[in-house]
Design a protein around this motif. Structure first.
Motif, short mmCIF file in Angstrom:
data_model
loop_
_atom_site.label_atom_id
_atom_site.label_comp_id
_atom_site.label_asym_id
_atom_site.label_seq_id
_atom_site.Cartn_x
_atom_site.Cartn_y
_atom_site.Cartn_z
N TRP A 1 0.92 -1.18 -0.03
CA TRP A 1 -0.14 -0.14 0.01
C TRP A 1 0.90 1.29 -0.01
O TRP A 1 0.54 2.29 -0.44
CB TRP A 1 -0.79 0.08 1.19
CG TRP A 1 -2.03 -1.29 1.20
CD1 TRP A 1 -2.04 -2.33 1.79
CD2 TRP A 1 -3.24 -1.02 0.43
NE1 TRP A 1 -3.26 -2.87 1.31
CE2 TRP A 1 -4.05 -2.22 0.50
CE3 TRP A 1 -3.64 -0.09 -0.73
CZ2 TRP A 1 -5.06 -2.40 -0.11
CZ3 TRP A 1 -4.75 -0.36 -1.22
CH2 TRP A 1 -5.71 -1.57 -1.27
N ILE B 1 -8.11 -3.83 -8.73
CA ILE B 1 -9.28 -3.62 -8.09
C ILE B 1 -8.67 -2.71 -6.97
O ILE B 1 -9.40 -1.78 -6.36
CB ILE B 1 -9.94 -4.74 -7.31
CG1 ILE B 1 -10.45 -5.71 -8.58
CG2 ILE B 1 -10.86 -4.64 -6.19
CD1 ILE B 1 -11.14 -6.89 -8.09
N ALA B 2 -7.46 -2.84 -6.24
CA ALA B 2 -7.01 -2.08 -5.24
C ALA B 2 -6.99 -0.44 -5.79
O ALA B 2 -7.24 0.40 -4.92
CB ALA B 2 -5.66 -2.65 -4.55
N THR C 1 -8.49 0.86 -8.24
CA THR C 1 -9.87 1.24 -8.42
C THR C 1 -10.49 1.76 -6.94
O THR C 1 -11.23 2.80 -6.84
CB THR C 1 -10.93 0.15 -9.05
OG1 THR C 1 -10.23 -0.04 -10.24
CG2 THR C 1 -12.12 0.85 -9.34
N VAL C 2 -10.32 0.99 -5.90
CA VAL C 2 -10.68 1.57 -4.54
C VAL C 2 -10.01 2.79 -4.21
O VAL C 2 -10.70 3.62 -3.49
CB VAL C 2 -10.59 0.52 -3.66
CG1 VAL C 2 -10.75 0.79 -2.12
CG2 VAL C 2 -11.16 -0.94 -3.88
N LEU D 1 -11.83 5.59 -6.16
CA LEU D 1 -13.19 5.82 -5.61
C LEU D 1 -13.09 6.35 -4.32
O LEU D 1 -13.96 7.55 -3.94
CB LEU D 1 -13.89 4.25 -5.47
CG LEU D 1 -14.39 3.64 -6.55
CD1 LEU D 1 -14.88 2.28 -6.32
CD2 LEU D 1 -15.14 4.42 -7.50
N VAL D 2 -12.17 6.25 -3.66
CA VAL D 2 -12.17 6.92 -2.26
C VAL D 2 -11.72 8.39 -2.38
O VAL D 2 -12.47 9.34 -1.53
CB VAL D 2 -11.34 6.26 -1.19
CG1 VAL D 2 -11.10 7.12 0.00
CG2 VAL D 2 -11.77 4.86 -0.74
#
Length: 312
Positions: free
Chosen positions: A87, A265-266, A268-269, A272-273
């Protein structure tokens, strides 16, 4: 009995007038761009919203089912994302995305205001130049301008830093959009706003700066925020020039881990946040500006008007 009823009637009028005034403000804030739909229009909007939501949920469900059937939700495929180092690697790319978006927002916003005002200028030559720039910048794809910065300018001896190979094309494209938003905001205001400022002794530039533009920005705040969100997504084109932004880091990480779907997907999250937080903040600021009580300013050299005393 008559003496008891007479004092109540004037007291009820200000309350009804205040409610009607608030209703007019809400109607104007919601409909200065488009007309309010009628009963049939509201029913069609409701039906379209329900159908679109159902279709969206079905598509998402089919996609999740396909991922699950191919083992994309297996715990071992998501185990690397429990490590903080993964991350941290992606967040460094997010900082690059925010840096590029902030630079483009400042430069593109300032240039967009100048272009928008120039397009509304009384000078024909200035209006023609600004209009030509806006139309050309809106027509040329951003990807083509990035390739021009990457391959065209080095041929004539101009080699910009990696960040500016992304920032310059995005600034050119977004300044044209900001200019049209500013022009729409100024056009949404009544003509009397500027005339009233001029009647108080302001010059044309002062009337535009202190009276017209603040109200115009408030009217088009949703459009500005939408364009900022779109700008934040456009920075993903930085992978073309190898700029360290979020999507570029996601591509490198997916190639290293051999986990394409979980990595994207990570990413994309994270998008989105960030974009969701920006939109929520804009909505909150807009609601706060509508709830803020309006005060009547005092003219230079005159005392402020006591509205409570005037209503007595």
């Amino acid at each position: 009995m008559t003496d008891q009823l007479i004092p109540d009637r004037p007291a009820a009028r200000p309350a009804r007038a205040a409610r009607a005034k608030r209703g007019k403000k809400r109607t104007y804030a919601a409909s200065f761009i488009y007309d309010q739909p009628g009963p049939r229009g509201r029913r069609n909007i409701l039906i379209g919203s329900v159908v679109s939501s159902v279709v969206f949920i079905v598509v998402i469900g089919i996609g999740l089912w396909q991922f699950a059937s191919h083992g994309q939700f297996a715990p071992e495929r998501w185990q690397p994302f429990t490590d903080w180092a993964i991350w941290q690697y992606l967040l460094v790319g997010l900082l690059g995305t925010l840096e590029a978006a902030a630079i483009v927002a400042v430069l593109g916003g300032a240039l967009g205001v100048l272009l928008g005002l120039g397009r509304m200028s009384n000078q024909r030559w200035l209006r023609w130049i600004c209009s030509a720039y806006i139309e050309i910048a809106r027509t040329i794809p951003v990807l083509l301008m990035i390739y021009l910065m990457l391959f065209g300018l080095p041929q004539i001896g101009i080699n910009l830093p990696t960040l500016w190979k992304l920032v310059v094309p995005l600034t050119i494209a977004n300044s044209a959009v900001f200019a049209e938003i500013v022009r729409a905001g100024v056009g949404s205001l009544p003509r009397g706003q500027r005339e009233a400022a001029l009647s108080l002794g302001m010059r044309g530039a002062q009337a535009m700066r202190f009276v017209v533009l603040p109200q115009a920005f408030r009217n088009v705040a949703p459009s500005l925020i939408t364009q900022l969100v779109s700008l934040l997504k456009d920075t993903s084109l930085g992978y073309i020039v190898a700029f360290t932004e979020l999507l570029y880091r996601g591509q490198v990480l997916a190639s290293f881990l051999h986990l394409l779907i979980p990595t994207y997907i990570a990413v994309t999250v994270i998008y989105l946040v960030v974009n969701g937080s920006l939109s929520a903040l804009a909505s909150r600021l807009q609601r706060g500006s509508r709830r803020r009580p309006s005060t009547q300013p005092a003219l230079p050299g005159l005392p402020a008007i006591d509205t409570k005393a005037a209503n007595v």
